[in-house]
Motif scaffolding. Structure first.
Motif, short mmCIF file in Angstrom:
data_model
loop_
_atom_site.label_atom_id
_atom_site.label_comp_id
_atom_site.label_asym_id
_atom_site.label_seq_id
_atom_site.Cartn_x
_atom_site.Cartn_y
_atom_site.Cartn_z
N GLU A 1 0.82 -1.36 0.19
CA GLU A 1 -0.12 0.07 0.06
C GLU A 1 0.66 1.06 0.04
O GLU A 1 0.60 2.38 -0.68
N TRP A 2 1.98 1.21 0.71
CA TRP A 2 2.90 2.25 0.56
C TRP A 2 3.38 2.63 -1.00
O TRP A 2 3.36 3.69 -1.21
N THR A 3 3.88 1.51 -1.30
CA THR A 3 4.21 1.66 -2.66
C THR A 3 3.15 2.06 -3.66
O THR A 3 3.33 2.92 -4.59
N LEU A 4 1.81 1.39 -3.38
CA LEU A 4 0.68 2.22 -4.33
C LEU A 4 0.63 3.71 -4.13
O LEU A 4 0.27 4.36 -5.13
N ALA A 5 0.70 3.90 -2.95
CA ALA A 5 0.58 5.59 -2.41
C ALA A 5 1.47 6.19 -3.33
O ALA A 5 1.29 7.38 -3.51
N LEU A 6 2.70 5.71 -3.67
CA LEU A 6 3.66 6.61 -4.34
C LEU A 6 3.02 6.88 -5.81
O LEU A 6 3.72 8.09 -6.36
N ALA A 7 1.94 6.50 -6.26
CA ALA A 7 1.33 7.00 -7.26
C ALA A 7 1.19 8.42 -7.31
O ALA A 7 0.81 9.14 -8.31
N ALA A 8 1.04 9.02 -6.13
CA ALA A 8 0.87 10.33 -5.86
C ALA A 8 1.78 11.32 -6.43
O ALA A 8 1.66 12.50 -6.71
N PHE A 9 3.00 10.58 -6.84
CA PHE A 9 3.88 11.31 -7.51
C PHE A 9 3.76 11.76 -8.86
O PHE A 9 4.17 12.75 -9.73
N TRP A 10 2.99 10.91 -9.49
CA TRP A 10 2.36 11.23 -10.84
C TRP A 10 1.29 11.77 -11.01
O TRP A 10 0.72 12.56 -11.97
N ILE A 11 -0.02 10.99 -10.13
CA ILE A 11 -1.34 11.56 -10.51
C ILE A 11 -1.67 12.57 -9.09
O ILE A 11 -1.45 12.26 -7.95
#
Lengths: 351, 271
Positions: free
Chosen positions: B167-177
């Motif tokens: 979930e922490w890794t998926l949260a990193l999507a915030a860098f793009w989206i």
């Protein structure tokens, strides 16, 4: 200090940062269109700047909003990757964010805080102590020193949310210096503070620099900050370096005129307007003209001659020759923009 | 990685102290979070025990007492494994709160791990007794053999690690989206169904069960529950450990790659 005095603390070579910014017109139609087709625009925030900062220097970084000051500080502190170019700070490439670099520098942003909102300030400090690995006895000593210098008193025992803006800023500054950084990046450290508090923070920065020899790069909209702290200034505008040198030189270079103010003895005939305009170099150069007082903006090279003629012609009670306020000089620099010759007649006549 | 193992214990200790102070300061919010955590599994528990009674005592091998045991243990596992960073990362990135964390000589993930563990410790003091109360009130059927209990501990720890990393890794999507809410919602629905939170996975059609076993979701929540309830053979538990470890490795690799790419994209807005 572990720095060798011969090596610059900060070295920047042709540093650039270009942001990709999504772009569309306002309105529903454009909004609908942008669902299918996205357009973006490249905005160069920093367009190739180079400079060096020696250990222990305090350098003022000046420029209007959007000039690229903050972007540069963010790159130098390791928050941002540049688009191209090189930089080293304390011998490290900042954006690699190596622990040895991060432990030796700090970035203080006047509009952003790192202290936890709901717990007493000392609790946040204690966390910083652990993160930066400051030994307990040194920590206690530094905390005492910072509390004294910044006049924090009991503030550190209050939760951050109960502090005023100025109090919070002082605590932010203290928290950012507990690990005794050798390089300070200060982005608008006095923004929004009252004059007294600004002065206190300013005095503190000078004191910290004197005590530790820390290299300091500072941006501020308050010229008072810059005048008080920085012998050297770097002016950037539209991401380009316009000036790098001492503050006095900036005034000399960008403001070709000085101000002559004269208080006249009472009872004499007011000087003729045409004669004054001719003397000062144009009607615009006469800023104030009354029976008691004259103010002229005169070309630097003419100052002595004009003063002599004024004294010979009029009976003068008092005479003052001044550099224009630094704020005005900065305005001139920004109005002129990169590449233009600021030393023009226009410059002296803007006010 | 900005990680120095020598100093990490001291950093964690200090972070725990600060976090406890912080979360106690937010005790109102803490209670509301806790209520949310407790109510959801209790609703499923009531629904399924009612269904079981209505069906003449059993649904797909689960009697009312089995459902009570399943959902109570599930509540504990879910409480210990859930994370909220997927939800908050976007806010953090958009508002520039991430910047100060990036400038410290400790990787930001340690902040979040410590925060997570503190929250779990504090809330478990309530969740634990509530679970005991539910087990008793709903007449749960729970007779684990010693090896079920012993195996439960590592399955639970690995589930916590896996769910956090993923979930922490998926949260990193915030860098793009800039709006990760939609992505987060889709993920939440997948977790709800495929991790066994709505119903035990064995009640789903075989195709769904197969999908759930291939994806990481089952290994984050349902697996420890199934283990302690004694619904798995020793071989299945061992295979489950393998699946957990495999997904942890995948998550770690993904995290490293995405972190490096994301940090280059980070534009430190608002900071």
């Amino acid at each position: 200090m572990t720095l060798s005095a011969t090596r610059p603390s900060i070295r920047v070579t042709d540093l650039r940062k270009t942001y990709q910014v999504p772009e569309r017109e306002g309105g529903l139609r454009a909004a609908a269109g942008s669902i299918l087709r996205r357009t973006s625009r490249s905005v160069p925030a920093v367009a190739g700047i180079s400079f060096e900062v020696e250990p222990g220097e305090i350098v003022g970084f000046l420029g209007p909003n959007g000039a690229g000051k903050t972007t540069t500080l963010k790159m130098l502190s390791g928050l941002l990757y540049p688009t191209s170019g090189e930089a080293t700070a304390l011998g490290h490439v900042p954006w690699r964010r190596e622990p040895d670099f991060l432990r030796r520098m700090t970035l203080i942003m006047g509009q952003r805080n790192q202290l936890a909102w709901d717990i007493p300030v000392v609790d946040s400090f204690e966390l910083n102590r652990a993160i930066y690995g400051v030994p307990r006895d040194e920590y206690a000593e530094r905390l005492k020193e910072l509390v004294e210098l910044l006049e924090l008193g009991d503030l550190v025992r209050k939760p951050v949310r109960n502090l005023s803006l100025g109090e919070r800023m002082k605590c932010e500054v203290a928290g950012s210096l507990l690990h005794r950084p050798e390089v300070l990046f200060l982005d608008e450290p006095t923004i929004g503070l009252d004059v007294t508090m600004q002065r206190r923070i300013r005095a503190f920065i000078a004191e910290y620099n004197a005590r530790t020899g820390a290299t300091t790069l500072l941006t501020s909209h308050y010229m008072a900050d810059v005048e008080a702290l920085c012998r050297r200034v770097i002016v950037i505008h539209h991401g380009v370096l316009l000036y790098d040198g001492d503050l006095a030189g900036l005034v000399e270079r960008f403001s070709p005129r000085k101000t002559i103010s004269i208080d006249l003895e009472a009872g004499q005939k007011p000087p003729d307007a045409g004669w004054l305009a001719e003397l000062a170099g144009g009607p615009d150069a006469v800023v104030q003209h009354s029976a008691e007082r004259l103010t002229l903006r005169v070309l630097r090279s003419e100052t002595a001659a004009v003063t002599t003629r004024l004294l010979a012609t009029l009976s003068v009670r008092d005479l003052v020759v001044e550099e224009p306020p630094i704020d005005e000089v900065i305005d001139l620099v920004f109005a002129a923009g990169p590449g233009s010759d600021v030393e023009s007649e226009r410059a002296g006549a803007t006010r | 990685m900005t990680l120095r193992l020598g100093r990490l214990p001291a950093v964690y200790a200090a972070k725990f102290r600060a976090e406890i102070a912080l979360q106690v300061a937010y005790r109102g919010a803490l209670v509301i979070w806790l209520l949310g955590l407790l109510i959801e599994p209790i609703v499923y528990l009531v629904v399924w025990t009612t269904v079981a009674r209505g069906q003449g005592g059993q649904v797909g091998g689960f009697a009312a007492g089995d459902f009570a045991a399943y959902f109570t243990i599930l509540m504990i596992v879910n409480q210990l494994t859930f994370t909220w960073h997927f939800h908050f990362f976007e806010w953090r990135v958009r508002n520039g709160f991430f910047s100060p964390m990036l400038l410290r000589p400790v990787h930001p993930i340690h902040n979040d791990v410590a925060e997570n563990l503190t929250f779990k410790m504090l809330t478990f003091t309530v969740v634990g007794p509530v679970a005991l109360f539910l087990l008793a009130t709903f007449g749960a059927t729970l007779h684990p053999e010693p090896w079920h209990l012993i195996a439960f501990v590592p399955t639970l720890v690995l589930a916590m690690v896996l769910r956090f990393l993923l979930e922490w890794t998926l949260a990193l999507a915030a860098f793009w989206i800039t709006r990760t809410v939609a992505l987060n919602q889709a993920y939440y629905v997948a977790v709800l169904f495929l991790s066994g939170q709505v119903a035990p996975l064995s009640l789903f059609p075989p195709a769904v069960q197969a999908v759930a076993s291939v994806l990481p979701f089952r290994w984050m929540v349902a697996f420890p529950v199934e283990t302690v309830l004694g619904r798995l053979a020793p071989g299945e538990v061992l295979a489950g450990f393998g699946a957990q470890l495999g997904w942890i490795i995948v998550s770690l690799v993904l995290m490293r790659v995405i972190w490096r790419a994301g940090i280059r994209r980070y534009s430190a807005v608002g900071a």
